[in-house]
Structures are given as C-alpha cells and as structure tokens.
Design a protein around this motif. Structure first.
Motif, PDB file in Angstrom:
ATOM      1  N   LEU A 123       0.879  -1.132   0.544  1.00 50.24           N
ATOM      2  CA  LEU A 123      -0.007  -0.149   0.235  1.00 50.24           C
ATOM      3  C   LEU A 123       0.724   1.489   0.144  1.00 50.24           C
ATOM      4  O   LEU A 123       2.046   1.223   0.430  1.00 50.24           O
ATOM      5  N   GLY A 124       0.503   2.630  -0.915  1.00 47.15           N
ATOM      6  CA  GLY A 124       1.245   3.474  -0.678  1.00 47.15           C
ATOM      7  C   GLY A 124       0.123   4.358  -0.879  1.00 47.15           C
ATOM      8  O   GLY A 124      -0.517   4.873  -1.929  1.00 47.15           O
ATOM      9  N   LEU A 125       0.073   6.026   0.474  1.00 50.25           N
ATOM     10  CA  LEU A 125      -0.293   6.298   0.676  1.00 50.25           C
ATOM     11  C   LEU A 125       0.206   7.867   0.677  1.00 50.25           C
ATOM     12  O   LEU A 125       0.949   7.791   1.309  1.00 50.25           O
ATOM     13  N   ASP A 126      -0.321   9.031   0.125  1.00 55.08           N
ATOM     14  CA  ASP A 126       0.255   9.756   0.098  1.00 55.08           C
ATOM     15  C   ASP A 126      -0.732  11.067   0.120  1.00 55.08           C
ATOM     16  O   ASP A 126      -1.625  11.048  -0.897  1.00 55.08           O
ATOM     17  N   ILE A 127      -0.166  12.508   0.773  1.00 61.28           N
ATOM     18  CA  ILE A 127      -1.692  14.049   0.886  1.00 61.28           C
ATOM     19  C   ILE A 127      -0.159  14.764   0.477  1.00 61.28           C
ATOM     20  O   ILE A 127       0.506  15.018   0.377  1.00 61.28           O
ATOM     21  N   GLU A 128      -0.590  15.602  -0.217  1.00 63.50           N
ATOM     22  CA  GLU A 128      -0.151  17.151  -0.920  1.00 63.50           C
ATOM     23  C   GLU A 128      -1.299  17.816  -0.941  1.00 63.50           C
ATOM     24  O   GLU A 128      -2.217  17.898  -1.224  1.00 63.50           O
ATOM     25  N   SER A 129      -0.766  19.689  -0.818  1.00 68.72           N
ATOM     26  CA  SER A 129      -1.068  20.321  -1.148  1.00 68.72           C
ATOM     27  C   SER A 129      -1.246  20.443  -2.535  1.00 68.72           C
ATOM     28  O   SER A 129      -0.176  20.714  -3.150  1.00 68.72           O
ATOM     29  N   LEU A 130      -2.163  21.211  -2.904  1.00 68.18           N
ATOM     30  CA  LEU A 130      -2.098  21.793  -4.896  1.00 68.18           C
ATOM     31  C   LEU A 130      -0.555  22.487  -4.507  1.00 68.18           C
ATOM     32  O   LEU A 130      -0.735  23.636  -3.866  1.00 68.18           O
ATOM     33  N   LEU A 131       0.081  22.672  -6.292  1.00 68.29           N
ATOM     34  CA  LEU A 131       1.204  23.089  -5.594  1.00 68.29           C
ATOM     35  C   LEU A 131       0.934  24.529  -6.693  1.00 68.29           C
ATOM     36  O   LEU A 131      -0.220  24.711  -7.136  1.00 68.29           O
ATOM     37  N   PRO A 132       1.578  25.859  -5.939  1.00 68.24           N
ATOM     38  CA  PRO A 132       1.222  27.089  -6.760  1.00 68.24           C
ATOM     39  C   PRO A 132       1.377  27.012  -8.442  1.00 68.24           C
ATOM     40  O   PRO A 132       2.767  26.449  -8.044  1.00 68.24           O
ATOM     41  N   LEU A 133       1.009  27.808  -9.042  1.00 67.57           N
ATOM     42  CA  LEU A 133       1.672  27.251 -10.617  1.00 67.57           C
ATOM     43  C   LEU A 133       3.234  27.773 -10.802  1.00 67.57           C
ATOM     44  O   LEU A 133       3.170  26.929 -11.385  1.00 67.57           O
ATOM     45  N   ALA A 134       3.701  28.266 -10.312  1.00 68.84           N
ATOM     46  CA  ALA A 134       4.412  29.271 -10.063  1.00 68.84           C
ATOM     47  C   ALA A 134       5.784  27.671 -10.196  1.00 68.84           C
ATOM     48  O   ALA A 134       6.818  27.913 -11.021  1.00 68.84           O
ATOM     49  N   ARG A 135       5.297  27.523  -8.556  1.00 70.10           N
ATOM     50  CA  ARG A 135       6.435  26.162  -8.318  1.00 70.10           C
ATOM     51  C   ARG A 135       6.042  25.173  -9.402  1.00 70.10           C
ATOM     52  O   ARG A 135       6.519  24.144  -9.733  1.00 70.10           O
ATOM     53  N   PRO A 154      -1.998  21.931 -21.076  1.00 65.73           N
ATOM     54  CA  PRO A 154      -1.552  23.458 -20.069  1.00 65.73           C
ATOM     55  C   PRO A 154      -2.327  23.928 -19.665  1.00 65.73           C
ATOM     56  O   PRO A 154      -2.040  24.975 -18.483  1.00 65.73           O
ATOM     57  N   ASN A 155      -3.282  24.061 -19.283  1.00 64.39           N
ATOM     58  CA  ASN A 155      -4.702  24.716 -18.296  1.00 64.39           C
ATOM     59  C   ASN A 155      -4.664  23.963 -16.941  1.00 64.39           C
ATOM     60  O   ASN A 155      -5.094  25.114 -16.176  1.00 64.39           O
ATOM     61  N   GLN A 156      -4.339  22.754 -16.900  1.00 65.20           N
ATOM     62  CA  GLN A 156      -4.017  22.204 -15.599  1.00 65.20           C
ATOM     63  C   GLN A 156      -2.279  21.802 -15.001  1.00 65.20           C
ATOM     64  O   GLN A 156      -2.526  20.397 -14.705  1.00 65.20           O
ATOM     65  N   VAL A 157      -1.181  22.246 -15.383  1.00 67.88           N
ATOM     66  CA  VAL A 157      -0.589  22.466 -14.810  1.00 67.88           C
ATOM     67  C   VAL A 157      -0.283  22.153 -13.549  1.00 67.88           C
ATOM     68  O   VAL A 157       0.250  21.222 -12.943  1.00 67.88           O
ATOM     69  N   ALA A 158      -0.740  23.495 -12.925  1.00 67.58           N
ATOM     70  CA  ALA A 158      -0.626  22.752 -11.356  1.00 67.58           C
ATOM     71  C   ALA A 158      -1.416  21.189 -10.848  1.00 67.58           C
ATOM     72  O   ALA A 158      -1.052  20.944 -10.468  1.00 67.58           O
ATOM     73  N   MET A 159      -2.248  21.124 -10.815  1.00 64.62           N
ATOM     74  CA  MET A 159      -3.407  20.518 -10.684  1.00 64.62           C
ATOM     75  C   MET A 159      -3.101  18.776 -11.185  1.00 64.62           C
ATOM     76  O   MET A 159      -2.458  17.801 -10.829  1.00 64.62           O
ATOM     77  N   VAL A 160      -1.891  19.191 -12.577  1.00 64.44           N
ATOM     78  CA  VAL A 160      -1.427  17.487 -13.565  1.00 64.44           C
ATOM     79  C   VAL A 160      -0.103  17.771 -12.141  1.00 64.44           C
ATOM     80  O   VAL A 160       0.330  16.165 -12.254  1.00 64.44           O
ATOM     81  N   VAL A 161       0.938  18.535 -11.780  1.00 66.66           N
ATOM     82  CA  VAL A 161       2.310  18.188 -11.415  1.00 66.66           C
ATOM     83  C   VAL A 161       2.359  17.697 -10.132  1.00 66.66           C
ATOM     84  O   VAL A 161       2.256  16.671  -9.633  1.00 66.66           O
ATOM     85  N   THR A 162       0.569  18.810  -9.485  1.00 65.43           N
ATOM     86  CA  THR A 162       0.767  17.921  -7.907  1.00 65.43           C
ATOM     87  C   THR A 162       0.008  16.665  -8.271  1.00 65.43           C
ATOM     88  O   THR A 162       0.321  15.297  -7.177  1.00 65.43           O
ATOM     89  N   LEU A 163      -0.669  16.443  -8.517  1.00 63.77           N
ATOM     90  CA  LEU A 163      -1.141  14.686  -8.714  1.00 63.77           C
ATOM     91  C   LEU A 163      -0.431  13.518  -9.667  1.00 63.77           C
ATOM     92  O   LEU A 163      -0.051  12.739  -8.493  1.00 63.77           O
ATOM     93  N   THR A 164       0.057  14.185 -10.344  1.00 66.07           N
ATOM     94  CA  THR A 164       1.626  12.751 -10.639  1.00 66.07           C
ATOM     95  C   THR A 164       2.596  12.825  -9.960  1.00 66.07           C
ATOM     96  O   THR A 164       2.775  11.686  -9.547  1.00 66.07           O
TER      97      THR A 164
END
Length: 235
Positions: A123-135, A154-164
């Motif tokens: 099992l692998g569990l992880d929790i993250e805050s949504l990254l600011p777009l610039a970061r 390109p309109n989901q950069v913050a979401m995709v990077v955080t999720l990945t």
C-alpha cells in the motif's frame, strides 16, 4: 483505542474518501497543529518517540505523532491490537507481521492506511497540497517525463504536476517494501487519470521479475479538505 487527544491533534476519524474500495483496508486521518505540540504529547498518546524524532523540530515531531496515532487506530480496527509501527533502518515504517500499510502527512493533516497481506501485497498513501502554478512550472520537468509533459493540458499544470508527484510517491511507497530498491520520478509515468479519481501508472524501470519495466497498476485519488490524497494498492 480512542484515547483523549492532546491539543495538537484533532478530528481523528475512520473514513474512506477515495473513489474505490480496497478489500479489508482501514484508513484513519486526523489533523495536527505543530504550534500546539509539546514533548509530553507523546506520553499522553502512549507512543514512544524514536531518538531521531526527539531531536527533530516541533513540526516533524507533531507529524510523526499524528501519523502514528492514525496507524495505531487503523491497526486496531484491522487486527484488534493497538500497535505502533516503528522506524526501520531505511526510515520506512515496520508493520506488524501479516499486515501492510502506509503513513502520510501534509499541511496539518496526517493519514494511515493498513490491510492484511492476504488482501494486499503493498500500500502507498500520499497527501499533498496543490502546488502554486509558478512552483509547478518550475518542477514539471523534474516530476513529469517528456511523454507526460506532452500529454498535459496546459490549463491544468498545477493540478497535473501535483497529482503526478503524489501518485508517484504512492507508487514508491507501495513497491519499495516489495523490491528493496529506490526509484525516482523519471522511472514511472501516469498514463491517464480521470476527474472521478481513477489513474493508471506504468513502471519505466526493472525493479524485480514481478515489477519490471512496462508493469502497469491502478491508482486513485480524492480531495480531502482541500488536499490531494492518493493511493496505490498492490492487490
């Protein structure tokens, strides 16, 4: 073992915020506030802090305590015994025999999930805050492969990077105890994900005969009080 919580901990609960169930799994989460933490909180919770944690700053001590409280409650719900996983030499939790689990903590929230080895290999569990777009823009090349970047909206950069980031962290936590090898962001890719919380990952490196390059596995995720919670379960 729902003992009275110290002031630094609150909202301890068993729930399943993720979209798909995992047979037999138990998940607990709580909130923690490191500014309210005192060193006596470990004894109040009946948990022994390892020497490395005792030397840490208050934030790290509060994270550790919150995560172990969740793990103990999850193990109690699963096995009937209130056990606390200790830290191994590789700093990963050591789970009781015949159980697997994972602990995570983010900005003020900790969680732990456990299951029987009869139901899950890992099992692998992880929790993250949504990254600011610039970061997220700065980190995208470190976290995403070239193929992942090519597929990204390109309109989901913050979401995709955080999720990945989160899904690959969960994948590492699920597989590392099984293969005993470290691997990094470039060694896996998220093939696709849905708004409903389903995802599919693929390894890009040989870790073992079972987990070789090309191995694919499902992941899932959900938003929990404004933070992204992801899970990878090796059935």
């Amino acid at each position: 073992m729902n003992t009275a919580l110290p002031a630094c901990l609150s909202d301890l609960r068993q729930h399943w915020p993720l979209p798909e169930s995992v047979p037999g799994a138990r998940l607990f989460s709580n909130r923690f506030e490191h500014s309210a933490f005192t060193t006596e909180d470990f004894s109040r919770c009946g948990i022994v802090a390892p020497a490395s944690i005792q030397r840490s700053v208050a934030k790290r001590q509060a994270e550790y305590l919150a995560g172990r409280v969740c793990a103990r409650e999850a193990l109690l719900a699963l096995t009937g015994e209130a056990q606390v996983p200790v830290i191994g030499t590789d700093r990963a939790p050591i789970w009781p025999e015949q159980t697997v689990g994972s602990i995570t903590h983010g900005s003020g929230r900790a969680a732990a999930v456990v299951a029987s080895r009869d139901d899950c290999q890992g099992l692998g569990l992880d929790i993250e805050s949504l990254l600011p777009l610039a970061r997220a823009e700065r980190l995208r090349a470190e976290i995403l492969t070239l193929d992942e970047q090519a597929r990204m909206d390109p309109n989901q950069v913050a979401m995709v990077v955080t999720l990945t980031f989160s899904l690959k962290e969960s994948l590492f936590k699920a597989l590392y105890p099984l293969v005993g090898k470290r691997f990094y962001f470039e060694h896996a890719e998220v093939l696709h994900w849905s708004a409903q919380g389903q995802a599919r990952l693929r390894l890009l490196i040989d870790l073992s005969p079972q987990f070789a390059s090309g191995f694919e596995i499902d992941g899932q995720f959900a938003w929990l009080d404004g933070q992204l919670l992801s899970l990878v379960a090796v059935r």
